[in-house]
Design an enzyme around this catalytic site. Structure first.
Site, mmCIF file in Angstrom:
data_model
loop_
_atom_site.group_PDB
_atom_site.id
_atom_site.type_symbol
_atom_site.label_atom_id
_atom_site.label_comp_id
_atom_site.label_asym_id
_atom_site.label_seq_id
_atom_site.Cartn_x
_atom_site.Cartn_y
_atom_site.Cartn_z
ATOM 1 N N ASP A 1 100.777 -9.650 -21.012
ATOM 2 C CA ASP A 1 99.635 -10.075 -20.196
ATOM 3 C C ASP A 1 100.216 -10.612 -18.896
ATOM 4 O OD1 ASP A 1 100.549 -12.601 -21.138
ATOM 5 O OD2 ASP A 1 98.749 -12.982 -22.324
ATOM 6 N N HIS B 1 104.909 -12.213 -21.348
ATOM 7 C CA HIS B 1 103.781 -12.989 -20.810
ATOM 8 C C HIS B 1 104.160 -13.356 -19.384
ATOM 9 C CE1 HIS B 1 101.771 -13.334 -24.643
ATOM 10 N NE2 HIS B 1 102.876 -13.769 -25.205
ATOM 11 N N ASN C 1 111.852 -11.169 -31.784
ATOM 12 C CA ASN C 1 110.841 -11.213 -30.724
ATOM 13 C C ASN C 1 110.950 -12.526 -29.936
ATOM 14 O OD1 ASN C 1 108.355 -9.911 -29.651
ATOM 15 N ND2 ASN C 1 107.278 -11.702 -30.482
ATOM 16 N N GLU D 1 110.960 -16.371 -31.283
ATOM 17 C CA GLU D 1 111.214 -17.497 -30.363
ATOM 18 C C GLU D 1 112.264 -18.499 -30.845
ATOM 19 O OE1 GLU D 1 107.335 -19.208 -29.685
ATOM 20 O OE2 GLU D 1 106.704 -17.514 -28.455
ATOM 21 N N GLU E 1 103.729 -8.392 -26.211
ATOM 22 C CA GLU E 1 102.600 -9.316 -25.981
ATOM 23 C C GLU E 1 102.228 -9.352 -24.507
ATOM 24 O OE1 GLU E 1 103.333 -13.171 -27.777
ATOM 25 O OE2 GLU E 1 104.310 -12.289 -29.523
HETATM 26 C C1 XIL Z 1 99.097 -17.292 -29.463
HETATM 27 C C2 XIL Z 1 97.668 -16.849 -29.772
HETATM 28 O O1 XIL Z 1 97.285 -15.891 -28.799
HETATM 29 C C3 XIL Z 1 96.734 -18.029 -29.744
HETATM 30 O O2 XIL Z 1 95.433 -17.655 -30.201
HETATM 31 C C4 XIL Z 1 97.271 -19.158 -30.622
HETATM 32 O O3 XIL Z 1 96.454 -20.301 -30.470
HETATM 33 C C5 XIL Z 1 98.696 -19.501 -30.257
HETATM 34 O O4 XIL Z 1 99.501 -18.341 -30.331
HETATM 35 N N1 XIL Z 1 103.921 -16.059 -28.374
HETATM 36 C C6 XIL Z 1 103.610 -15.495 -29.600
HETATM 37 C C7 XIL Z 1 102.193 -15.401 -30.023
HETATM 38 O O5 XIL Z 1 104.504 -14.985 -30.285
HETATM 39 O O6 XIL Z 1 102.058 -15.525 -31.415
HETATM 40 C C8 XIL Z 1 101.340 -16.441 -29.326
HETATM 41 O O7 XIL Z 1 99.967 -16.199 -29.676
HETATM 42 C C9 XIL Z 1 101.546 -16.376 -27.836
HETATM 43 C C10 XIL Z 1 102.975 -16.666 -27.481
#
Ligand code: XIL
Length: 299
Positions: free
Chosen positions: A237, A206, A169, A127, A235
């Site tokens: 969802d 996401h 990422n 990020e 990741e």
């Molecule tokens: C999130 C986790 O799912 C949570 O449990 C935590 O509180 C915050 O981080 N991008 C990412 C992940 O790269 O590491 C994040 O995970 C979600 C967004």
């Protein structure tokens, strides 16, 4: 095949999930994990604050436990994440300049060395770009140490674990037309042209529903791949878990040879960081949702 991991393996891919190590004690959770998935990412346990809570004091217990579980089940491990502006321990948040740069590089070296030989892919940097139309780097304490902090992290990771694939990422790099996507693309292109060691790009994915799953997602995947890097959906969802959006994501990955696999960000809706949105493939009781069937059929 009858499970996500085995079906993905038929095309040489993996299907994984984020794992919260504390939930490995929940047998309903672990039953689904071991049955369905052949790749894991630690949801929080390999982040900087978890691994180095005090400067120079490393805490590998939870992360090692996940790696052991994965190895005993034949699952591949994605390391997440060596360098990030977020989830830094307090001591690092307050650092700047050369001190911070050296602390970051030391963290990369120590952690990648500890896990050497056990990690298939590292999210080396997470990020680092801004949302919106600027196409600029995100402001952070790490960015303020100099624009070359990202390549410095990649070089340190390569030196510490030469056999791991090294990924950049990010989120909101799904729509090919977005300035953020283009900016990351140009960075990867630049790294490849100058020999900075980068092997892959992770698209967090996401999604908030059909509305932001972009119709050009496949173009984004194939465009990154054309630079000579693998792509991973790291990741996934999707708000309310619409079957069509999940199916499209799978089909887009399968259409791109260098899309190596898909990781969902949790198993049951109740495990999700977005639990109120029910974005995953299993409900809180561990039952398969319609999105699960859509994914399994598409794989
Ligand atoms: C999130 C986790 O799912 C949570 O449990 C935590 O509180 C915050 O981080 N991008 C990412 C992940 O790269 O590491 C994040 O995970 C979600 C967004």
């Amino acid at each position: 095949a009858s499970t996500l991991g085995a079906s993905a393996a038929e095309s040489g891919r993996y299907f994984g999930t984020a794992v919260a190590v504390s939930r490995l004690n929940d047998s309903a959770y672990t039953t689904i994990l071991n049955r369905e998935f052949n790749q894991v990412t630690a949801e929080n346990e390999m982040k900087i604050d978890a691994l180095q809570p005090n400067q120079g004091q490393f805490n590998y217990g939870n992360a090692d436990r996940l790696v052991q579980h994965a190895r005993s089940q034949g699952m591949l491990v994605r390391g997440h994440t060596l360098a990030w502006h977020s989830q830094q321990p307090g001591w690092m948040q307050n650092m700047s300049g050369t001190t911070l740069r050296n602390a970051m590089l030391n963290h990369v070296t120590q952690v990648a060395t500890h896990f050497r030989g056990q990690i298939e892919w590292w999210d080396v940097v997470n990020e680092a770009f801004q949302d919106g139309s600027s196409g600029a780097r995100r402001d952070s304490n790490l960015q303020r140490t100099g624009n070359d902090w990202i390549e410095a992290a990649f070089r340190a990771a390569r030196q510490a674990d030469p056999n791991a694939d090294l990924c950049y990422n990010d989120y909101n790099i799904d729509n090919w037309n977005d300035a953020k996507t283009q900016a990351v693309y140009r960075m990867v292109q630049d790294f490849k042209s100058r020999g900075v060691p980068i092997d892959c790009v992770g698209l967090q994915s996401h999604f908030t529903g059909g509305s932001n799953y972009p119709s050009n997602y496949r173009t984004t995947l194939s465009s990154f791949a054309a630079l000579g890097v693998d792509v991973h959906i790291t990741e996934l969802d999707i708000r309310n878990a619409p079957t069509d959006a999940y199916r499209n994501v799978v089909n887009d990955c399968l259409a791109v040879a260098r899309c190596k696999g898909i990781t969902v960000w949790g198993i049951r809706d109740s495990d999700s960081w977005r639990s109120s949105e029910n974005p995953l493939l299993f409900n809180g009781s561990g039952q398969k949702k319609p999105a699960y069937d859509a994914v399994l059929t598409a794989l």
